[in-house]
Scaffold this motif. Structure first.
Motif, PDB file in Angstrom:
ATOM      1  N   VAL A  77      29.103  48.103  50.023  1.00 25.76           N
ATOM      2  CA  VAL A  77      29.949  47.368  49.086  1.00 25.76           C
ATOM      3  C   VAL A  77      30.912  46.461  49.842  1.00 25.76           C
ATOM      4  N   GLN A  78      31.392  45.465  49.132  1.00 27.36           N
ATOM      5  CA  GLN A  78      32.504  44.650  49.596  1.00 27.36           C
ATOM      6  C   GLN A  78      33.631  44.824  48.599  1.00 27.36           C
ATOM      7  N   LEU A  79      34.861  44.757  49.099  1.00 31.90           N
ATOM      8  CA  LEU A  79      36.016  45.088  48.280  1.00 31.90           C
ATOM      9  C   LEU A  79      36.977  43.915  48.179  1.00 31.90           C
ATOM     10  N   GLU A  80      37.555  43.740  46.999  1.00 36.39           N
ATOM     11  CA  GLU A  80      38.541  42.685  46.798  1.00 36.39           C
ATOM     12  C   GLU A  80      39.674  43.202  45.929  1.00 36.39           C
ATOM     13  N   ALA A  89      34.619  46.181  43.534  1.00 36.63           N
ATOM     14  CA  ALA A  89      33.585  46.367  44.543  1.00 36.63           C
ATOM     15  C   ALA A  89      32.299  45.694  44.116  1.00 36.63           C
ATOM     16  N   SER A  90      31.670  45.033  45.067  1.00 35.84           N
ATOM     17  CA  SER A  90      30.346  44.486  44.810  1.00 35.84           C
ATOM     18  C   SER A  90      29.304  45.545  45.131  1.00 35.84           C
ATOM     19  N   GLY A  91      28.084  45.336  44.708  1.00 30.48           N
ATOM     20  CA  GLY A  91      27.031  46.272  45.056  1.00 30.48           C
ATOM     21  C   GLY A  91      26.778  47.299  43.977  1.00 30.48           C
ATOM     22  N   ARG A  92      25.677  47.989  44.111  1.00 33.73           N
ATOM     23  CA  ARG A  92      25.218  48.911  43.082  1.00 33.73           C
ATOM     24  C   ARG A  92      25.558  50.363  43.358  1.00 33.73           C
ATOM     25  N   THR A  93      26.157  50.620  44.507  1.00 34.14           N
ATOM     26  CA  THR A  93      26.328  52.003  44.926  1.00 34.14           C
ATOM     27  C   THR A  93      27.780  52.453  44.918  1.00 34.14           C
ATOM     28  N   ALA A  96      31.626  52.329  35.986  1.00 34.78           N
ATOM     29  CA  ALA A  96      30.844  51.354  35.217  1.00 34.78           C
ATOM     30  C   ALA A  96      31.292  49.918  35.518  1.00 34.78           C
ATOM     31  N   LYS A  97      32.541  49.783  35.939  1.00 39.25           N
ATOM     32  CA  LYS A  97      33.084  48.461  36.258  1.00 39.25           C
ATOM     33  C   LYS A  97      33.220  48.244  37.757  1.00 39.25           C
ATOM     34  N   ASN A  98      32.780  49.226  38.556  1.00 36.40           N
ATOM     35  CA  ASN A  98      32.874  49.114  40.018  1.00 36.40           C
ATOM     36  C   ASN A  98      34.298  48.799  40.469  1.00 36.40           C
ATOM     37  N   THR A  99      35.256  49.475  39.883  1.00 36.98           N
ATOM     38  CA  THR A  99      36.655  49.150  40.156  1.00 36.98           C
ATOM     39  C   THR A  99      37.480  50.420  40.335  1.00 36.98           C
ATOM     40  N   ASP A 142      35.262  53.128  56.290  1.00 36.85           N
ATOM     41  CA  ASP A 142      34.614  52.103  57.100  1.00 36.85           C
ATOM     42  C   ASP A 142      34.488  50.767  56.391  1.00 36.85           C
ATOM     43  N   ILE A 143      34.944  50.695  55.148  1.00 37.20           N
ATOM     44  CA  ILE A 143      34.909  49.422  54.422  1.00 37.20           C
ATOM     45  C   ILE A 143      36.305  49.180  53.871  1.00 37.20           C
ATOM     46  N   TRP A 144      36.823  47.996  54.148  1.00 41.45           N
ATOM     47  CA  TRP A 144      38.188  47.651  53.761  1.00 41.45           C
ATOM     48  C   TRP A 144      38.231  46.307  53.047  1.00 41.45           C
ATOM     49  N   GLY A 145      39.170  46.201  52.129  1.00 44.54           N
ATOM     50  CA  GLY A 145      39.452  44.919  51.501  1.00 44.54           C
ATOM     51  C   GLY A 145      40.421  44.110  52.350  1.00 44.54           C
ATOM     52  N   GLN A 146      40.754  42.920  51.866  1.00 43.93           N
ATOM     53  CA  GLN A 146      41.638  42.012  52.602  1.00 43.93           C
ATOM     54  C   GLN A 146      43.106  42.316  52.366  1.00 43.93           C
ATOM     55  N   GLY A 147      43.408  43.045  51.337  1.00 43.53           N
ATOM     56  CA  GLY A 147      44.789  43.422  51.067  1.00 43.53           C
ATOM     57  C   GLY A 147      45.461  42.532  50.039  1.00 43.53           C
ATOM     58  N   THR A 148      46.464  43.083  49.393  1.00 48.73           N
ATOM     59  CA  THR A 148      47.275  42.335  48.433  1.00 48.73           C
ATOM     60  C   THR A 148      48.738  42.704  48.654  1.00 48.73           C
ATOM     61  N   GLN A 149      49.589  41.703  48.639  1.00 48.32           N
ATOM     62  CA  GLN A 149      51.008  41.914  48.942  1.00 48.32           C
ATOM     63  C   GLN A 149      51.748  42.442  47.721  1.00 48.32           C
TER      64      GLN A 149
END
Length: 124
Positions: A2-5, A24-28, A75-78, A112-119
């Motif tokens: 997955v990728q995270l935002e 999160a992107s991806g199906r898993t 269901a919303k990958n969130t 092992d997977i990280w997002g970019q962060g939000t202030q």
């Protein structure tokens, strides 16, 4: 993988609330335990909260217990972090992270997977 935002950060007065989201992107997505961490200027990254793959287990840092709530919607990958009664010391960049490891989920090294962060900035 997955990728995270993250989203939802901003400026709020002490005592206020903010809700962070991590999409999160991806199906898993449901295969990953998720965590929130934060890093303030000049300080080390610290654990905030974590949630198990299906949401049955939740963990919180003592500093946020009773004020923050982690949740997820597979269901919303969130994954979400509801932050109430914010304090100036909550000011930091907040990161979401994902892991399939069974290691201690309060430790950043387990992820092992990280997002970019939000202030998040809390004014006094």
């Amino acid at each position: 993988q997955v990728q995270l935002e993250e989203s939802g950060g901003g400026l709020v007065q002490a005592g206020g609330s903010l809700s962070l989201s991590c999409a999160a992107s991806g199906r898993t997505f449901s295969s990953y335990a998720m965590g929130w961490f934060r890093q303030a200027p000049g300080k080390e990254r610290e654990f905030v909260a974590a949630i198990s793959e299906r949401g049955g287990m939740r963990y919180y840092a003592d500093s946020v217990k009773g004020r923050f709530t982690i949740s997820r919607d597979n269901a919303k990958n969130t994954v979400y972090l509801q932050m109430n009664s914010l304090k100036p010391e909550d000011t930091a960049v907040y990161y979401c992270a994902a892991t399939t490891s069974r290691s201690e989920r309060r430790q950043g090294g387990a992820y092992d997977i990280w997002g970019q962060g939000t202030q998040v900035t809390v004014s006094s």
